[in-house]
Design a protein around this motif. Structure first.
Motif, PDB file in Angstrom:
ATOM      1  N   PHE A  98      42.444  39.967  39.471  1.00 33.83           N
ATOM      2  CA  PHE A  98      43.499  38.322  39.920  1.00 33.83           C
ATOM      3  C   PHE A  98      43.243  37.268  40.274  1.00 33.83           C
ATOM      4  N   SER A  99      42.769  36.525  40.090  1.00 30.68           N
ATOM      5  CA  SER A  99      42.200  35.168  39.533  1.00 30.68           C
ATOM      6  C   SER A  99      43.093  33.661  40.218  1.00 30.68           C
ATOM      7  N   PHE A 146      41.402  37.411  43.430  1.00 26.41           N
ATOM      8  CA  PHE A 146      42.518  38.890  44.180  1.00 26.41           C
ATOM      9  C   PHE A 146      42.093  40.087  43.801  1.00 26.41           C
ATOM     10  N   GLY A 147      41.928  41.436  44.622  1.00 25.96           N
ATOM     11  CA  GLY A 147      42.133  42.597  44.943  1.00 25.96           C
ATOM     12  C   GLY A 147      43.170  43.414  44.300  1.00 25.96           C
ATOM     13  N   GLU A 151      49.296  39.291  45.771  1.00 26.68           N
ATOM     14  CA  GLU A 151      48.943  38.576  46.708  1.00 26.68           C
ATOM     15  C   GLU A 151      48.630  37.555  45.996  1.00 26.68           C
ATOM     16  N   GLN A 152      47.918  37.404  44.698  1.00 25.57           N
ATOM     17  CA  GLN A 152      47.586  36.538  43.495  1.00 25.57           C
ATOM     18  C   GLN A 152      49.263  35.774  43.005  1.00 25.57           C
ATOM     19  N   ARG A 153      50.137  36.533  42.593  1.00 25.08           N
ATOM     20  CA  ARG A 153      51.613  36.067  42.945  1.00 25.08           C
ATOM     21  C   ARG A 153      52.093  34.700  44.288  1.00 25.08           C
ATOM     22  N   ASN A 154      51.771  35.785  45.365  1.00 26.21           N
ATOM     23  CA  ASN A 154      51.623  34.858  46.589  1.00 26.21           C
ATOM     24  C   ASN A 154      51.055  33.429  46.952  1.00 26.21           C
ATOM     25  N   ALA A 155      49.798  33.448  46.263  1.00 27.96           N
ATOM     26  CA  ALA A 155      48.747  32.459  46.606  1.00 27.96           C
ATOM     27  C   ALA A 155      49.183  31.561  45.202  1.00 27.96           C
ATOM     28  N   CYS A 173      46.696  27.345  39.885  1.00 32.33           N
ATOM     29  CA  CYS A 173      47.691  28.167  39.031  1.00 32.33           C
ATOM     30  C   CYS A 173      46.871  29.553  38.676  1.00 32.33           C
ATOM     31  N   THR A 174      47.901  29.648  37.597  1.00 32.33           N
ATOM     32  CA  THR A 174      46.474  31.352  37.381  1.00 32.33           C
ATOM     33  C   THR A 174      46.066  30.835  36.405  1.00 32.33           C
ATOM     34  N   ALA A 175      44.585  32.019  36.920  1.00 35.99           N
ATOM     35  CA  ALA A 175      42.549  31.793  36.023  1.00 35.99           C
ATOM     36  C   ALA A 175      43.329  32.460  34.523  1.00 35.99           C
ATOM     37  N   VAL A 176      43.427  31.210  33.420  1.00 32.55           N
ATOM     38  CA  VAL A 176      43.941  31.821  32.462  1.00 32.55           C
ATOM     39  C   VAL A 176      42.963  31.564  31.847  1.00 32.55           C
ATOM     40  N   PRO A 177      42.653  33.406  30.888  1.00 31.71           N
ATOM     41  CA  PRO A 177      41.049  33.685  30.300  1.00 31.71           C
ATOM     42  C   PRO A 177      41.229  32.674  28.681  1.00 31.71           C
TER      43      PRO A 177
END
Length: 304
Positions: A98-99, A146-147, A151-155, A173-177
């Motif tokens: 989760f990045s 993140f693991g 926590e990723q969503r909170n960030a 923002c979310t790291a989009v693959p």
């Protein structure tokens, strides 16, 4: 072997003792350094493995030194470090990751400072990486892994606009693959295997949304994004003057359009003075309307 770091972009004169001395001068205590060589020529292959006592020491050294100048190099050569354990890499790829993408990073922000800011707020932080160009300078963005998905969503909202890291508020923002086809094309253009460790290309499977944020900033002048305060409503006299002016302008425009469409009889004589007077009449009526409303600036009234 565990507790290892891969170190790339080495110059031919960088021996084991030179690299060990560089780590010691930077406050790190590696156990051993092994410079890899070409098995056919015996020449240095341009990368080495640095062994530490514990995994914690190796990860700490990676975040602290990555991108920093190596002592004793001129022209300056910067540390290019990454984890080296094959098993650790295989396990990392198998785990869910989760990045987040972190933008607007100042030039003074490095891997370690980025890691510390997020690790102080979230316990599942695995790695943090500031992406560098081929010259070793930051591109202004990075990634935090993140693991924990929560926590990723909170960030994504808690750290968006965060101040205290560099001199700009952070953009998150979310790291989009990227799709697999793009990754295959990108890997085909890579020249050497060692180059994949030089600037954080383990994050190259993600898009860089910098252009999105630039376009987003371009809307800052629209309503709700810092537009000028509305002006007070005009007085009754001013409103009448505006209405009269608008009516006169509309009449003039209608007359001009009618005149443009009218057929011209070239046999008749043209009275220039009369045409000028007809043209000026609407303008004079506009001035008379403004004058009758007494809608003058105070300084102009005092001057008269």
């Amino acid at each position: 072997m565990q507790c290892q770091l891969w170190m790339g972009s080495l110059e031919p004169n960088m021996t084991e003792s030179f690299i060990m001395a560089a780590f010691l001068r930077m406050g790190q205590r590696p156990l051993a350094v092994k410079v890899m060589r070409n098995k056919f020529t015996g020449e240095p292959a341009g990368y080495a493995f640095v062994h530490f006592q514990t995994d914690e020491e190796s990860v700490d050294a990676m975040h602290k030194l990555n991108g920093k100048p190596i002592p004793g190099t001129f022209p300056v050569v910067r540390f290019r470090l990454n984890t080296a354990s094959r098993e650790a890499r295989a396990n990392l790829q198998q785990e869910r990751e989760f990045s987040v993408w972190v933008g607007d990073l100042s030039p003074d922000v490095d891997d370690y400072s980025l890691y510390r800011v997020f690790a102080s707020k979230y316990s599942s932080i695995k790695t943090a990486k500031v992406i560098l160009d081929s010259s070793g300078y930051t591109k202004g963005y990075g990634f935090v892994r993140f693991g924990n998905e929560e926590e990723q969503r909170n960030a994504l909202y808690a750290m968006n606009g965060y101040t205290g890291l560099g001199n700009k508020p952070l953009k998150i923002c979310t790291a989009v693959p990227k799709p697999k086809s793009a990754l295959i094309t990108q890997s085909a253009t890579s020249t050497t295997t060692s180059a994949s460790y030089s600037s954080g290309t383990e994050y190259s499977q993600y898009y860089d949304p910098s252009a999105y944020w630039q376009n987003y900033s371009a809307w800052s002048g629209y309503y709700g994004q810092g537009e000028p305060a509305p002006q007070p409503a005009p007085t009754a006299d001013a409103a009448q003057a505006h209405a009269a002016a608008a009516a006169a302008a509309a009449a003039a425009a209608a007359k001009a359009q009618t005149d443009d469409l009218a057929l011209v009889d070239h046999k008749t004589c043209i009275d220039i003075e009369q045409m000028n007077q007809e043209f000026l009449d609407p303008e004079l009526s506009l001035w008379d309307s403004l004058e009758s409303s007494k809608w003058f600036p105070p300084d102009l009234i005092e001057a008269h």
